[in-house]
Motif scaffolding. Structure first.
Motif, PDB file in Angstrom:
ATOM      1  N   LYS A  75      -5.580  -9.147  -1.051  1.00  4.94           N
ATOM      2  CA  LYS A  75      -6.429 -10.099  -1.777  1.00  4.94           C
ATOM      3  C   LYS A  75      -7.580 -10.611  -0.915  1.00  4.94           C
ATOM      4  O   LYS A  75      -8.681 -10.830  -1.418  1.00  4.94           O
ATOM      5  CB  LYS A  75      -5.614 -11.251  -2.363  1.00  4.94           C
ATOM      6  N   TRP A  76      -7.342 -10.756   0.396  1.00  2.95           N
ATOM      7  CA  TRP A  76      -8.433 -11.240   1.250  1.00  2.95           C
ATOM      8  C   TRP A  76      -9.393 -10.102   1.586  1.00  2.95           C
ATOM      9  O   TRP A  76     -10.583 -10.328   1.793  1.00  2.95           O
ATOM     10  CB  TRP A  76      -7.904 -11.911   2.507  1.00  2.95           C
ATOM     11  N   ARG A  77      -8.907  -8.877   1.602  1.00  3.23           N
ATOM     12  CA  ARG A  77      -9.805  -7.731   1.768  1.00  3.23           C
ATOM     13  C   ARG A  77     -10.681  -7.590   0.525  1.00  3.23           C
ATOM     14  O   ARG A  77     -11.864  -7.281   0.614  1.00  3.23           O
ATOM     15  CB  ARG A  77      -9.017  -6.450   2.034  1.00  3.23           C
ATOM     16  N   LEU A  78     -10.086  -7.846  -0.641  1.00  3.47           N
ATOM     17  CA  LEU A  78     -10.847  -7.825  -1.887  1.00  3.47           C
ATOM     18  C   LEU A  78     -11.919  -8.914  -1.865  1.00  3.47           C
ATOM     19  O   LEU A  78     -13.066  -8.685  -2.267  1.00  3.47           O
ATOM     20  CB  LEU A  78      -9.910  -8.016  -3.084  1.00  3.47           C
ATOM     21  N   ALA A  79     -11.563 -10.089  -1.366  1.00  4.02           N
ATOM     22  CA  ALA A  79     -12.547 -11.175  -1.249  1.00  4.02           C
ATOM     23  C   ALA A  79     -13.689 -10.763  -0.322  1.00  4.02           C
ATOM     24  O   ALA A  79     -14.854 -11.080  -0.589  1.00  4.02           O
ATOM     25  CB  ALA A  79     -11.873 -12.447  -0.741  1.00  4.02           C
ATOM     26  N   ALA A  80     -13.365 -10.038   0.748  1.00  2.00           N
ATOM     27  CA  ALA A  80     -14.413  -9.555   1.658  1.00  2.00           C
ATOM     28  C   ALA A  80     -15.321  -8.562   0.944  1.00  2.00           C
ATOM     29  O   ALA A  80     -16.549  -8.612   1.082  1.00  2.00           O
ATOM     30  CB  ALA A  80     -13.785  -8.921   2.898  1.00  2.00           C
ATOM     31  N   LEU A  81     -14.725  -7.668   0.160  1.00  2.00           N
ATOM     32  CA  LEU A  81     -15.519  -6.688  -0.583  1.00  2.00           C
ATOM     33  C   LEU A  81     -16.468  -7.377  -1.561  1.00  2.00           C
ATOM     34  O   LEU A  81     -17.598  -6.940  -1.763  1.00  2.00           O
ATOM     35  CB  LEU A  81     -14.596  -5.726  -1.338  1.00  2.00           C
ATOM     36  N   ARG A 189     -13.135   1.578  -4.160  1.00  5.86           N
ATOM     37  CA  ARG A 189     -12.486   0.687  -3.176  1.00  5.86           C
ATOM     38  C   ARG A 189     -11.944  -0.556  -3.862  1.00  5.86           C
ATOM     39  O   ARG A 189     -10.856  -1.030  -3.525  1.00  5.86           O
ATOM     40  CB  ARG A 189     -13.477   0.317  -2.069  1.00  5.86           C
ATOM     41  N   HIS A 190     -12.657  -1.086  -4.825  1.00  3.38           N
ATOM     42  CA  HIS A 190     -12.196  -2.236  -5.593  1.00  3.38           C
ATOM     43  C   HIS A 190     -10.859  -1.919  -6.264  1.00  3.38           C
ATOM     44  O   HIS A 190      -9.909  -2.711  -6.213  1.00  3.38           O
ATOM     45  CB  HIS A 190     -13.267  -2.616  -6.632  1.00  3.38           C
ATOM     46  N   GLN A 191     -10.768  -0.736  -6.879  1.00  7.54           N
ATOM     47  CA  GLN A 191      -9.528  -0.348  -7.561  1.00  7.54           C
ATOM     48  C   GLN A 191      -8.382  -0.180  -6.566  1.00  7.54           C
ATOM     49  O   GLN A 191      -7.242  -0.578  -6.842  1.00  7.54           O
ATOM     50  CB  GLN A 191      -9.735   0.942  -8.353  1.00  7.54           C
ATOM     51  N   GLU A 192      -8.655   0.420  -5.413  1.00 10.93           N
ATOM     52  CA  GLU A 192      -7.618   0.584  -4.380  1.00 10.93           C
ATOM     53  C   GLU A 192      -7.060  -0.772  -3.956  1.00 10.93           C
ATOM     54  O   GLU A 192      -5.841  -0.927  -3.807  1.00 10.93           O
ATOM     55  CB  GLU A 192      -8.192   1.307  -3.159  1.00 10.93           C
ATOM     56  N   LEU A 193      -7.946  -1.747  -3.775  1.00  9.15           N
ATOM     57  CA  LEU A 193      -7.493  -3.080  -3.352  1.00  9.15           C
ATOM     58  C   LEU A 193      -6.746  -3.784  -4.475  1.00  9.15           C
ATOM     59  O   LEU A 193      -5.735  -4.459  -4.228  1.00  9.15           O
ATOM     60  CB  LEU A 193      -8.691  -3.907  -2.857  1.00  9.15           C
ATOM     61  N   LEU A 194      -7.198  -3.631  -5.728  1.00  8.44           N
ATOM     62  CA  LEU A 194      -6.462  -4.210  -6.861  1.00  8.44           C
ATOM     63  C   LEU A 194      -5.061  -3.606  -6.952  1.00  8.44           C
ATOM     64  O   LEU A 194      -4.087  -4.324  -7.186  1.00  8.44           O
ATOM     65  CB  LEU A 194      -7.201  -3.975  -8.169  1.00  8.44           C
TER      66      LEU A 194
END
Length: 197
Positions: A75-81, A189-194
């Protein structure tokens, strides 16, 4: 009586995003990725055959954030993206212009960011520690961009952004790509993190 000026934008997905009162249901990653792939960082003053887009920058910041914080949850990697996601509708303004525009720019950015975060399952406001970790990755990215594609000397970039630890950026090179490739990479990348949440 004069009518209020239009404050919404039609997205390619068909959504109508109200910039003054954005709602999470009007936000789609495809719109974000498309918009960011066409927004140039550094006001377009970069070397290469393609503009260095905010989408490319977002992918780099997420990668650096992961290197700095290898145990960070998805979730924090997603926030970074998504750290610059509001720029898909309000554009990328360099810091001096933001300062000249004043606090209204920050309020608009904050409202959009909160709606984006909620749309993708993140808290509207990030914890301060996470925000500062992302900011650190953002500054490292800015240093790399300044030196590799924006014509700054290492000394000048280090003065402005701080010199990064060479281990963190080892093997990372900025490779400019066509907007359609960067857009696809951001969506993927968004989908991978989700999927990792």
């Amino acid at each position: 009586m004069a009518s209020k000026p239009r404050a919404w934008q039609r997205m390619l997905s068909g959504r109508r995003l109200d910039l003054l009162d954005p709602t999470p249901v009007d936000i789609e990653i495809e719109d974000i990725a498309h918009g960011l792939a066409f927004v140039a960082r550094w006001n377009g003053q970069t070397r290469g055959d393609f503009a260095y887009s905010v989408a490319e920058h977002s992918l780099l910041v997420e990668c650096i954030h992961g290197r700095l914080n290898p145990k960070a949850p998805a979730k924090w990697r997603l926030a970074a993206l998504l750290h610059d996601a509001p720029e898909y509708v309000i554009g990328d303004m360099i810091s001096p212009v933001k300062a000249a525009v004043g606090p209204d720019y920050g309020l608009l950015d904050d409202r959009l960011m909160a709606a984006i975060h909620i749309r993708f399952g993140l808290p509207a406001m990030l914890p301060k520690t996470v925000k500062s970790q992302i900011k650190r990755a953002d500054k490292i990215s800015a240093w790399m961009e300044a030196v590799q594609i924006a014509g700054f000397s290492e000394r000048e970039a280090s003065k402005l952004f701080g010199r990064p630890n060479p281990d963190i950026i080892q093997g990372l090179d900025i490779d400019l790509r066509p907007p359609k490739d960067v857009r696809a990479a951001l969506v993927m990348r968004h989908q991978e993190l989700l999927d990792a949440l």
